[in-house]
Enzyme design. Structure first.
Site, PDB file in Angstrom:
ATOM      1  N   GLY A 192      33.344  33.029  36.607  1.00 30.28           N
ATOM      2  CA  GLY A 192      33.443  33.279  35.256  1.00 30.28           C
ATOM      3  C   GLY A 192      32.934  34.925  35.157  1.00 30.28           C
ATOM      4  O   GLY A 192      32.430  35.301  36.003  1.00 30.28           O
ATOM      5  N   CYS A 193      33.526  35.572  34.028  1.00 31.91           N
ATOM      6  CA  CYS A 193      33.407  36.826  33.862  1.00 31.91           C
ATOM      7  C   CYS A 193      31.805  36.914  33.535  1.00 31.91           C
ATOM      8  O   CYS A 193      30.925  38.001  34.102  1.00 31.91           O
ATOM      9  CB  CYS A 193      34.143  37.491  33.008  1.00 31.91           C
ATOM     10  SG  CYS A 193      34.251  36.627  31.249  1.00 31.91           S
ATOM     11  N   ASN A 194      31.132  36.192  32.642  1.00 35.90           N
ATOM     12  CA  ASN A 194      29.781  36.236  32.348  1.00 35.90           C
ATOM     13  C   ASN A 194      29.032  35.796  33.675  1.00 35.90           C
ATOM     14  O   ASN A 194      28.037  36.718  33.795  1.00 35.90           O
ATOM     15  CB  ASN A 194      29.465  35.325  31.143  1.00 35.90           C
ATOM     16  CG  ASN A 194      30.156  35.557  29.965  1.00 35.90           C
ATOM     17  OD1 ASN A 194      30.184  36.906  29.640  1.00 35.90           O
ATOM     18  ND2 ASN A 194      30.633  34.481  29.128  1.00 35.90           N
ATOM     19  N   THR A 242      28.745  38.774  35.893  1.00 36.90           N
ATOM     20  CA  THR A 242      27.816  40.007  35.466  1.00 36.90           C
ATOM     21  C   THR A 242      26.632  39.735  35.642  1.00 36.90           C
ATOM     22  O   THR A 242      25.682  40.492  36.143  1.00 36.90           O
ATOM     23  CB  THR A 242      28.209  39.988  33.751  1.00 36.90           C
ATOM     24  OG1 THR A 242      29.550  40.313  33.448  1.00 36.90           O
ATOM     25  CG2 THR A 242      27.500  41.431  33.289  1.00 36.90           C
TER      26      THR A 242
END
EC number: 1.2.1.38
Length: 342
Positions: free
Chosen positions: A148-150, A153
């Site tokens: 997932g992009c979150n 990060t």
């Protein structure tokens, strides 16, 4: 000879980003584009910004001849992706951009996504696609599950610190700001211009965001004990980018030194000088991650800020980075473009 690539789900944001990046990739050629809802259309009709490219027309997944394909990217929504991937040829290399194969435990998948997994036998085969930490396994994988992009990060910010033991594992707060493209291209009331513009808001508050499943899985495995972070995402009126502000208990200089050492040889991760915070402006449209560490006025506390482009390093760029490894290409091939500014 360039590797033949298929993109399944080519009419979404991550599908379009894959096309944008592969268009100038010297080792890949797009041989098939599938999007059932847009089948029969050209990419110029679906995404006019791609009209200068010589691309195949969109077809249904069933119309793709996968015998001529070296690797397929699957950019479909979760639940749909597992059904499609389960039916693909068993020898085909696949990079999945959905959430369907990120969680190794079927019970964890059911908890976070609300349904039984339709391809449980493939969950154990999938390799988690955070390239900088799993590249050796990714090289020999058939199926890679993009993060997932979150989740990406937060992990770029925290994995080295958890591994080195320089922060209190019970005192981790992630305050994350996410651009609206992270919600996908589908029509939603809360992403209409009048609903989102000129403000921003928290969502999935109180430990409800699905990417917490990835944090729980990855951080706990790394620490050898359960690690539960506090995480609140906020939706920004911006097209691209994620900024995570991490509030940590630990020595700021030790945290900064740990990050510098961990990422010293990583081509896409840049640790800024101590005290310098990063901006999403400086990674937009690129495969780069910028990380900054600053001390706090409270002794023994630190603030770490991590930024990346959710569509590139957080999704499609990461997918191509993984595909490069799977196809025996240089990991950075096609991904060293400079960020867009302003």
């Amino acid at each position: 000879m360039a590797k033949k690539i298929a993109i399944i789900g080519a009419s979404g944001y991550t599908g379009a980003e894959l096309i944008r990046l592969i268009a100038t990739h010297p080792g890949m050629e797009i041989a098939a584009l599938a999007a059932n809802s847009s089948a029969g259309q050209s990419m110029a009709q679906v995404f006019p910004f791609l009209r200068h490219l010589d691309l195949p027309d969109l077809v249904t997944v069933d119309e793709v001849d996968f015998s001529a394909i070296d690797l397929a990217f699957c950019a479909l929504p979760h639940k749909t992706s597992q059904q499609v991937i389960k039916a693909l040829p068993k020898e085909l290399k696949i990079v999945d951009l959905s959430a369907d194969f990120r969680l190794q435990d079927p019970e964890a998948y059911r908890t976070w996504y609300g349904n039984d997994h339709a391809a449980v036998e493939m969950q154990g085969e999938a390799v988690y696609g955070l390239t900088e930490f799993y590249r050796d396994r990714i090289r020999t994988a058939r199926l890679v599950a993009g993060t997932g992009c979150n989740a990406a990060t937060g992990q770029f910010a925290l994995r080295p610190l958890i591994a080195a033991g320089v922060i209190d594992l019970d005192e981790i707060i992630l305050d994350m700001k996410c651009a609206v493209s992270g919600t996908g291209r589908g029509l939603r009331q809360d992403t209409l211009f009048a609903e989102l513009s000129e403000g921003y808001h928290a969502y999935a508050v109180g430990g409800k965001h699905r990417h917490l499943g990835e944090f729980d899985q990855e951080f706990s495995a790394l620490a050898g004990r359960p690690v539960r972070v506090q995480f609140t995402p906020h939706l920004l009126p911006a097209n691209r980018g994620i900024l995570s502000t991490c509030y940590l208990k630990g020595d700021a200089q030790a945290i900064h030194s740990t990050m510098e050492k961990a990422y010293a040889d990583e081509p896409f991760v840049c640790v800024l000088p101590f005290g310098e915070p990063p901006s999403t402006h400086h990674v937009r449209g690129s495969n780069f991650v910028h990380i900054g560490v600053t001390g706090e006025r409270i002794d023994g506390r630190a603030i770490l800020v991590c930024v990346l482009d959710n569509l590139t390093k957080g999704s499609s760029g990461q997918a191509i980075q993984n595909a490069n490894l799977m196809l025996g290409l240089d990991e950075t091939e096609g991904l060293m473009m400079a960020p867009l500014f302003p």
